[in-house]
Design an enzyme around this catalytic site. Structure first.
Site, short mmCIF file in Angstrom:
data_model
loop_
_atom_site.label_atom_id
_atom_site.label_comp_id
_atom_site.label_asym_id
_atom_site.label_seq_id
_atom_site.Cartn_x
_atom_site.Cartn_y
_atom_site.Cartn_z
N GLU A 229 105.12 66.96 -87.63
CA GLU A 229 103.86 67.32 -86.81
C GLU A 229 103.84 68.62 -86.31
O GLU A 229 102.61 69.12 -86.33
CB GLU A 229 104.01 66.01 -85.65
CG GLU A 229 103.56 64.81 -85.86
CD GLU A 229 102.17 64.43 -86.31
OE1 GLU A 229 101.33 65.42 -85.90
OE2 GLU A 229 102.20 63.38 -86.99
N GLN B 182 97.94 73.68 -87.46
CA GLN B 182 97.15 74.73 -87.88
C GLN B 182 97.63 75.26 -89.22
O GLN B 182 97.25 76.15 -89.79
CB GLN B 182 97.54 76.25 -86.94
CG GLN B 182 97.56 75.71 -85.71
CD GLN B 182 96.44 76.35 -84.64
OE1 GLN B 182 95.34 76.77 -85.47
NE2 GLN B 182 96.65 76.66 -83.49
N CYS C 71 80.16 61.96 -99.69
CA CYS C 71 79.86 60.81 -99.18
C CYS C 71 79.63 59.73 -100.12
O CYS C 71 79.83 58.54 -99.81
CB CYS C 71 78.41 61.03 -98.49
SG CYS C 71 78.44 62.35 -97.31
N CYS D 13 82.84 57.89 -99.80
CA CYS D 13 83.50 57.57 -98.64
C CYS D 13 83.47 56.21 -98.26
O CYS D 13 82.24 55.44 -98.42
CB CYS D 13 82.49 58.34 -97.47
SG CYS D 13 82.94 58.06 -95.82
#
Ligand code: SF4
Length: 379
Positions: free
Chosen positions: A36, A41, A196, A199
């Site tokens: 983590e 970043q 999409c 998705c």
């Protein structure tokens, strides 16, 4: 909105298309804590080798807590945002000192530890302990902004986005759900061109249905990133050693080693800048010689151009004016010190190019009699 159906759709998609990542094969809270911190970043592909090496070297939370800061920096070298390494180290020490070496399972405690915000805490709690805490990293912000067609930049919608992330979260499988949401953002709901057609939420996505998914999330007005030109010296002494110094304990790139130098002032040439900076920073005299390499590098808020020259040491004992330590080291010893990423390119240039021709003719030079040739390290 049928939340239950959305969860099922996403978890089914994840079972088929989720990424196979090393930290997904463990339930060790320490290993998940490390992942983590590293993923803050930084892209997954960059983190993987660092994560593996870290756990090979420091396999337990106690190992990390007992490591020295230079060891920690060396392991983190090249990953960037070095403050995270320091925070991870300190967090492990606090867990050993105050929580018997066991990662706490309470959000309120976790977010008090260095370097842990709500998203990192949510990632640890959901992944390591399967507790129902949401996350809101950049990928998740993008997916939710598009799914709910939010037309203001995420930074101004943070509260609303956290609510959506919490409402969507699977109470039974929060860890898998959060991982799935991140994978959807990283592999399907891509920043420039959302895919999409692939998705699982296409039918329900408001952004898709209103033909604005690719326009979202709205971005903040861009600001020009300032640029600085830095003159840098690779200073050789007659023993063919190079002078490096260690940055201050606080501020940008704290505690890392570097080749000395500084910002070029208006009207100043690069050699003039290097000469002045070395004198101001270390109080020694040098002669600026041929160009070695020019390195472009970008931080979040700053672009820099490092113009690097070989330099010949001329006299004086280095003083700790703008740094916390210095060392004269051989070319082969440079990899033993943690350097910022931009300086790594300078080291590679030194390793792959011929040394300056004057270096081999130097022994006996009258200017180098006062300087000790053994490496000096003052931590
Ligand atoms: S349908 Fe498209 S815009 Fe909507 S969440 Fe999926 S990939 Fe993103």
């Amino acid at each position: 909105m049928n939340w239950s159906q959305l969860r099922t759709q996403l978890l089914d998609w994840y079972a088929q298309f989720g990424r196979d990542l090393p930290w997904r094969h463990t339930a060790d809270p320490y290993a998940i804590l490390v992942s983590e911190f590293m993923l803050q970043q930084t892209q997954v592909v960059t983190v993987i080798p660092y994560y593996r090496k870290w756990l090979e070297t420091l396999p337990t939370l106690q190992d990390c807590a007992q490591a020295t800061l230079p060891e920690i920096y060396k392991l983190w070298e090249g990953l960037g945002y070095y403050r995270r390494a320091e925070y991870l180290h300190r967090t492990c020490q606090i867990i050993v000192e105050h929580y018997a070496g066991t990662v706490p399972q309470e959000l309120a405690i976790l977010i008090q530890l260095p370097g842990i915000g709500r998203t990192t805490a949510g990632g640890i709690l959901s992944h390591a302990f399967n507790l129902p805490f949401p996350i809101l990293d950049g990928n998740v912000q993008r997916v939710l902004s598009r799914f709910f067609a939010l037309t203001t930049p995420p930074r101004r919608n943070t509260q609303q986005l956290w609510q959506y992330s919490e409402q969507l979260l699977s109470p039974e499988q929060p860890g898998r759900f959060n991982q799935a949401l991140m994978d959807l953002g990283a592999g399907v709901c891509l920043p420039q061109s959302p895919q999409c057609d692939r998705c699982p939420w296409q039918n329900e996505c408001i952004g898709y249905r209103t033909h604005q998914g690719h326009l979202l999330p709205m971005s903040e007005p861009s600001q020009a990133i300032p640029h600085r030109t830095i003159g840098v010296g690779v200073i050789w002494n007659a023993q063919k050693q190079i002078l490096i110094d260690q940055r201050p304990r606080t501020g940008l790139l704290a505690n890392l080693w570097e080749f000395p130098g500084g910002k070029v002032e208006p009207g100043e040439s690069i050699p003039e800048c290097i000469q002045r900076e070395i004198h101001e920073e270390l109080g020694i005299e040098i002669e600026v010689a041929e160009h070695l390499i020019t390195v472009q590098h970008r931080y979040i808020h700053l672009r820099v151009t490092l113009v690097v020259h070989h330099c010949r040491y001329r006299g004086g004992t280095p003083e700790l004016r703008g740094c916390q330590a210095y060392a004269w080291v051989g070319l082969d010893d440079l990899p033993n010190y943690p350097f910022p990423k931009a300086n790594q390119k300078i080291i590679r240039a030194l390793q792959t190019s011929s040394p300056p021709s004057w270096l081999s003719k130097w022994p006996g030079d009258e200017y180098n009699q006062n300087e000790p040739c053994d490496p000096q390290v003052l931590w």
